[in-house]
Design an enzyme around this catalytic site. Sequence first.
Site, PDB file in Angstrom:
ATOM      1  N   HIS A   1     -10.428  22.621  -0.793  1.00 30.21           N
ATOM      2  CA  HIS A   1     -10.586  24.072  -0.827  1.00 30.21           C
ATOM      3  C   HIS A   1     -10.358  24.644  -2.222  1.00 30.21           C
ATOM      4  O   HIS A   1     -10.861  25.724  -2.541  1.00 30.21           O
ATOM      5  CB  HIS A   1      -9.650  24.729   0.190  1.00 30.21           C
ATOM      6  CG  HIS A   1     -10.137  24.594   1.591  1.00 30.21           C
ATOM      7  ND1 HIS A   1     -10.104  25.635   2.495  1.00 30.21           N
ATOM      8  CD2 HIS A   1     -10.695  23.548   2.258  1.00 30.21           C
ATOM      9  CE1 HIS A   1     -10.611  25.228   3.655  1.00 30.21           C
ATOM     10  NE2 HIS A   1     -10.966  23.963   3.524  1.00 30.21           N
TER      11      HIS A   1
ATOM     12  N   HIS B   1     -13.502  14.482   6.866  1.00 31.95           N
ATOM     13  CA  HIS B   1     -13.042  14.615   8.250  1.00 31.95           C
ATOM     14  C   HIS B   1     -12.595  13.285   8.850  1.00 31.95           C
ATOM     15  O   HIS B   1     -12.305  13.214  10.041  1.00 31.95           O
ATOM     16  CB  HIS B   1     -14.154  15.230   9.103  1.00 31.95           C
ATOM     17  CG  HIS B   1     -14.427  16.654   8.775  1.00 31.95           C
ATOM     18  ND1 HIS B   1     -15.443  17.384   9.348  1.00 31.95           N
ATOM     19  CD2 HIS B   1     -13.800  17.510   7.909  1.00 31.95           C
ATOM     20  CE1 HIS B   1     -15.446  18.615   8.854  1.00 31.95           C
ATOM     21  NE2 HIS B   1     -14.455  18.712   7.984  1.00 31.95           N
TER      22      HIS B   1
END
Length: 727
Positions: free
Chosen positions: A96, A264
């Site tokens: 992020h 992920h």
Amino acid sequence: MDNSKKGKCPVMHGANTDTEKSVMSWWPNALNLDILHQHDTKTKPYGKDFNYREEFKKLDLEAVKNDLKEFMTKSQDWWPADWGHYGGFMIRLAWHSAGTYRIADGRGGSNTGNQRFAPLNSWPDNVNLDKARRLLWPIKKKYGNKLSWADLFILAGNMAYESMGFKTFGFAGGREDIWHPEKDIYWGAEKEWLEPTKSRYSNDQDRESLDNPLAAVQMGLIYVNPEGVDGNPDPLRTAKDVRTTFKRMAMSDEETVALTAGGHTVGKCHGNGDASILGPKPEEAPLEEQGFGWKNPKGKGHSEDTVSSGLEGAWSSKPDRWNHTYFHLLLNHEWESKKSPAGASQWEPVNIKEEDKPFDAHIPGVRRNPIMTDADMAMKMDPEYRKISERFYKDPEYFEDVFARPWFKLTHRDLGPKSRYLGPDVPDEDLIWQDPVPAVDYTLSETEIEDLKKKLLNSGLSQTELINTAWDSARTFRGSDYRGGANGARIRLEPHKNWAGNEPERLRKVLAKLEEIQQSLEKKASIADLIVLGGTAAIEKAAQQAGVDIKLPFSPGRGDATDEMTDAGSFDDLEPIHDGYRNWLKKDYDVQPEELLLDRTQLMGLTAPEMTVLIGGMRVLGTNHGGTKHGVFTDREGVLTNDFFVHLTDMNYSWKPVSGNLYHVVDRKTNQRKWTATRVDLVFGSNSVLRAYAELYAQDDNKEKFVKDFVNAWVKMMNADRFDLTE
């Protein structure tokens, strides 16, 4: 409360907290120059002699890496680690931090540690990353000035992967922290977080019509909505958003699938609770929270009661270590849309073996369903993404190699060319997205430089042609991601040489002459150096014609890039579609020309005074695109005088609008037109701050100062991408 007993407020109420009460709010249409003061050195606490790059070179990187790996499994009671490992959390932090980068203007990304400040520290997509940053504080405290927050965020993500069993491609340091919010970056026009996506699309059905330069689909998201477009599950429609978003981060389809799966493979989503009861964001939280936000009053407020994205669950069977179960689960199971405990849309398998389920992150012995976001399902349902996913599933080693490279690209793209990379873990391989430039193997003495100047001035090329070519070569530089600039002389190559802003016909003429000169030299010099030196020689002559004898500093050492070193498509976003310095617009835009000028000036790393003096100088030098005369307020065109400012501030003239971007400068006595001007020209007399600079340079005693300041700003631009000189 008895207000009579309260002391009278000693300062104007709200003056330092309510931005809407700024005195400038009375004039909302006034040109806001704040973007040019964005990284004001006065906010830096280290002092003018501090050099972060030199400090980083003193860092014991191996010690930091070992501390980070040890930290990953030392769970803290105030914010416990999932499965006793902070790996997934730190990967999200790094992702992020880097993921705000967009290729259109090079802004965002991990290069400045801007996630510490608003608005990023309070974005909905960054829920609870305030805790991740605080968990890293003991390491930052230990290594201090030698390790920036920006470098630490990315290194923590790398060490998270390595401590979980994955070998990363490498790491480079060199990211210097900023010290205040970048409040002038355009993150979208919305007034509310997570407004429906149609507010930033010109056509809601055309997902490529996303407002330029944005990459995220909604205000407050890093990429796409994990629940689906506007929260509505539809993997095929989400695939369009994913493709557009990752393309705007310079990622291919293969890189996109690799990043999605690799990101992920470990960690989980958190949504085991009611998101509506979370406390205020960090930037608006009460004083006693000390910079923390999103306080969850339910249960423990963390661990199994954590609420972040609102989705709840892990993507793989073994999310506490690197594994290859992501594609196994995604491709071999049927999935159905369900709601998380927080009410968010997510996908869960219809039938799954108990041993394929991941263990709960905090409750021993309990297994939970894995989950997929709508973006994960896009990797299965979009035909092109599906082909790539199946290949990765069948060839895990290939997947690991492919993932390692875009993870490195994601976390290093805005660090600039490889010459800026620091540390022992910098990969040896030159990557095309780093815009490599070959090193030169020559030096030039002062005598040789002077001889070259004479050849350039006697080449038959005009001073204006030399100046314009040097400027056009250098003006692509972006301080946001350190791309572009004169080094490499990519103005010779596709796509640069055919950009309308570079006046291709004039450019071909100049390059042909420079190549002819190069071939005649006994001691070779690069075209990149000859381009800059041509502008240098022409400006020196123009200054001499104005009565100022000045010698511009020139530092040889630029290389000439080749087509093979150039990812031509990645340069489309560097094409100049406006240039206030050369008084040019490719077409009319919704944004006023003077606003475009400020944006470009900030990207080039120039200040308001530098912008002012460059505009004034380039006008009198006659450098306008296409040879137009707008703003050429002088009868001595080609001579480096302060005439632009003298006549701009002369009250013997008045200014009359003719069309949206054209004005006439009229003699008040005769009512005859003297000159023409654009909005960019006249804003230096209209805006109070810019007029103050213009008046300074118009003074009779500042003619020489004007030339010297122009030269300093010009040299700064020519050397902007010479990191061997500037850092």
